[in-house]
Design a protein around this motif. Structure first.
Motif, short mmCIF file in Angstrom:
data_model
loop_
_atom_site.label_atom_id
_atom_site.label_comp_id
_atom_site.label_asym_id
_atom_site.label_seq_id
_atom_site.Cartn_x
_atom_site.Cartn_y
_atom_site.Cartn_z
N ARG A 38 22.09 -77.05 60.70
CA ARG A 38 23.51 -77.18 60.79
C ARG A 38 24.34 -78.22 59.74
O ARG A 38 25.42 -78.10 59.59
N GLU A 39 23.61 -79.01 59.13
CA GLU A 39 23.77 -79.81 58.27
C GLU A 39 24.10 -78.99 56.96
O GLU A 39 25.06 -79.34 56.18
N ALA B 153 29.80 -72.17 67.86
CA ALA B 153 28.92 -71.32 68.82
C ALA B 153 27.70 -72.13 68.90
O ALA B 153 26.99 -72.21 70.09
N LEU B 154 26.88 -72.77 67.96
CA LEU B 154 25.63 -73.60 68.14
C LEU B 154 26.11 -74.89 68.78
O LEU B 154 24.98 -75.21 69.44
N GLY B 155 27.20 -75.38 68.80
CA GLY B 155 27.51 -76.63 69.47
C GLY B 155 27.58 -76.23 71.04
O GLY B 155 26.92 -77.14 71.70
N LEU C 157 23.57 -68.23 79.48
CA LEU C 157 23.35 -67.66 78.22
C LEU C 157 24.58 -66.78 77.96
O LEU C 157 25.02 -66.79 76.72
N GLN C 158 24.96 -66.02 78.88
CA GLN C 158 26.31 -65.00 78.68
C GLN C 158 27.47 -65.68 78.41
O GLN C 158 28.41 -65.07 77.85
N THR C 159 27.61 -67.14 78.52
CA THR C 159 28.76 -67.71 78.15
C THR C 159 28.85 -67.90 76.71
O THR C 159 30.06 -68.16 76.10
N LEU C 160 27.68 -67.57 75.90
CA LEU C 160 27.78 -67.76 74.57
C LEU C 160 28.25 -66.44 73.98
O LEU C 160 28.69 -66.36 72.64
N ALA D 67 23.51 -68.25 68.18
CA ALA D 67 23.57 -69.28 69.32
C ALA D 67 22.72 -68.81 70.46
O ALA D 67 22.12 -69.69 71.10
N ILE D 68 22.87 -67.49 70.91
CA ILE D 68 22.14 -67.08 71.72
C ILE D 68 20.72 -67.12 71.64
O ILE D 68 19.76 -67.61 72.59
N ALA D 69 20.23 -66.87 70.58
CA ALA D 69 18.74 -67.06 70.08
C ALA D 69 18.21 -68.51 70.07
O ALA D 69 17.28 -68.95 70.54
#
Length: 367
Positions: free
Chosen positions: A234-235, A249-251, A267-270, A281-283
Motif C-alpha cells: 500500500r505504501e 478497495a484495500l481500505g 466478502l461480497q460487499t467488496l 481486495a477480495i483476495a
C-alpha cells in the motif's frame, strides 16, 4: 520487517505457484453463479475439493496459464540480462519477453492473427493444458490482437504511461505473482507488476492492483507476514497516480475484517472481483481471515463473481506465506498442472536464488 536482502524461499515459490493453480481450479466451476446457488450445490462454506467442470476435475483456467507464461518469461529475461553482463532481475528485457510469451499463449486460444516469427514460453507451449482455450478475458484477447498486428512481438505495446487499451479488468492482476520472485525490494516488484499488467490492461485500476499483488508476493517470499506485506504494498501504491479505486478497495477490505466474522456475505460487499481493484481486495480479505489455509481459500472463491481469479490471487498470497505443504494433499495431487508448476518453480528458485545457473543450456528453464 522482513529481511529484504534475502532470496525467495524455494518452498514458498512453489507454494505461490501451486496455491494460485489450486485457487484457480477450486473457483473455476463457481464463476458466475450466485452465492445461493453455490451454497445449494456445495454447502454453506463452498466446495472442500475440486469439482468436475467442462475441462475436468482440478482443471485450471487462463489465470494459471498466463501466470506460468509470466514466470517463464521473467526467468528468461533475468538469465538473458546476466548473460549480457547486466544486473539480473532489473526488468529491462522483461516486458518484451512477457509480450512474446503472451503471444505464444494467444496462439493456443484459436484466434487468427499474423505470424510473429518468434516463440515465447519455451516448453510451456508443449503443455496441452496451457495451450487450449480456458475462458480467456476479452480485454486480454483484444490487447494481444493489437500487439500481434504490429508483428513486433518483443517490443511492448502497452505501458502505464502509454496504455494498450483502457481495461480495468482483473486479467493483469491475476497473473502478476511471479513479478515478485526476482525483486527483494517491493518497489521494484510493484513496478514490474504494473508493467506486466499494462501490456493488456491500461486503466490504473487494471495495472496498479497487479503492482500490489507482486509487491506482497515479494515480501511474503522473504519472510513478511501477510499484514506487513500489505502495508509495504500500500505504501508503494500511494506513490502512483490513479490509485484512488485500489486504495479504497484495500481500505474497505482492511476495515471489513473488524466488523465481524469473515463470511461470504461480507466478502461480497467488496464487489465481484471482475476488476483489478475488486479482485485484489477480495483476495486480501480472504487471505487475512482467521482459520487455516483451506478455509481461507474456500472463502476466496465462495461468492457471486470471478471466483477463479480471486481464488488464484488468494492462493498465490497464501502459498507465498506458508509454502506448498500448507495446502491439503488432495488439492496438490488433484491439480491438473501440478507437475508442470513444480518444474517451473524449480527454475524460478534456481534463477532468483543465490547461485543462478552459469550455463544457459543447463538452466532448469531450458530443460
Amino acid at each position: 520487517m522482513p529481511d529484504l536482502s534475502v532470496y525467495p524461499a524455494p518452498d514458498r515459490v512453489l507454494g505461490c505457484l501451486l496455491g494460485g493453480g489450486i485457487g484457480d481450479a477450486l473457483g473455476a466451476p463457481l464463476e458466475g453463479f450466485t452465492l445461493d446457488v453455490i451454497r445449494e450445490k456445495h454447502g454453506p462454506d463452498g466446495p472442500d475439493d475440486f469439482v468436475a467442470e467442462r475441462f475436468g476435475r482440478g482443471a485450471i483456467t487462463d489465470d494459471t496459464q498466463l501466470t506460468m507464461f509470466t514466470a517463464y518469461a521473467l526467468v528468461q529475461a533475468s538469465a538473458r540480462e546476466r548473460a549480457g553482463g547486466g544486473a539480473r532481475g532489473v526488468g529491462t528485457a522483461a516486458p518484451g519477453l512477457l509480450q512474446a510469451a503472451y503471444l505464444t499463449w494467444f496462439r493456443g486460444q484459436g484466434e487468427e492473427f499474423p505470424d510473429q516469427g518468434v516463440e515465447g514460453g519455451g516448453w510451456l507451449a508443449g503443455e496441452p493444458a496451457l495451450m487450449t482455450r480456458r475462458g480467456p478475458g476479452r480485454s486480454t484477447l483484444a490487447a494481444l490482437h493489437r500487439a500481434a498486428e504490429r508483428r513486433r512481438p518483443t517490443v511492448p505495446l502497452g505501458t502505464p504511461r502509454e496504455p494498450n487499451g483502457d481495461s480495468k479488468g482483473c486479467g493483469g492482476t491475476m497473473r502478476a505473482a511471479p513479478c515478485g520472485f526476482g525483486h527483494a525490494d517491493p518497489a521494484d516488484a510493484f513496478e514490474l507488476g504494473c508493467r506486466a499488467a499494462a501490456l493488456t490492461h491500461g486503466h490504473p485500476s487494471g495495472y496498479l492492483p497487479a503492482g500490489v499483488h507482486a509487491a506482497m508476493v515479494s515480501a511474503l517470499l522473504r519472510g513478511a507476514e501477510l499484514e506487513e506485506s500489505l502495508h509495504l504494498a500500500r505504501e508503494q501504491l500511494k506513490r502512483h497516480p490513479g490509485n484512488r479505486e485500489t486504495l479504497e478497495a484495500l481500505g474497505h477490505a482492511a476495515s471489513l475484517r473488524h466488523e465481524g466474522p469473515a463470511t461470504p456475505e461480507r466478502l461480497q460487499t467488496l464487489g465481484g472481483g471482475w476488476t483489478g481493484d475488486q479482485a485484489i481486495a477480495i483476495a486480501v480479505y480472504a487471505a487475512l481471515a482467521p482459520g487455516d489455509v483451506e478455509s481461507r481459500l474456500r472463502l476466496a472463491v465462495t461468492h457471486t463473481g470471478d471466483s477463479d481469479s480471486t481464488g488464484a490471487i488468494c492462493g498465490n498470497l497464501l502459498g507465498a506465506r506458508y509454502g506448498a505443504d500448507a495446502f491439503p494433499r488432495r488439492w496438490r495431487d488433484g491439480l491438473e498442472v501440478g507437475s508442470a508448476l513444480t518444474r517451473l518453480a524449480a527454475a524460478c528458485s534456481a534463477e532468483f536464488g543465490p547461485n543462478p545457473p552459469a550455463d544457459p543450456g543447463g538452466h532448469p528453464i531450458a530443460q
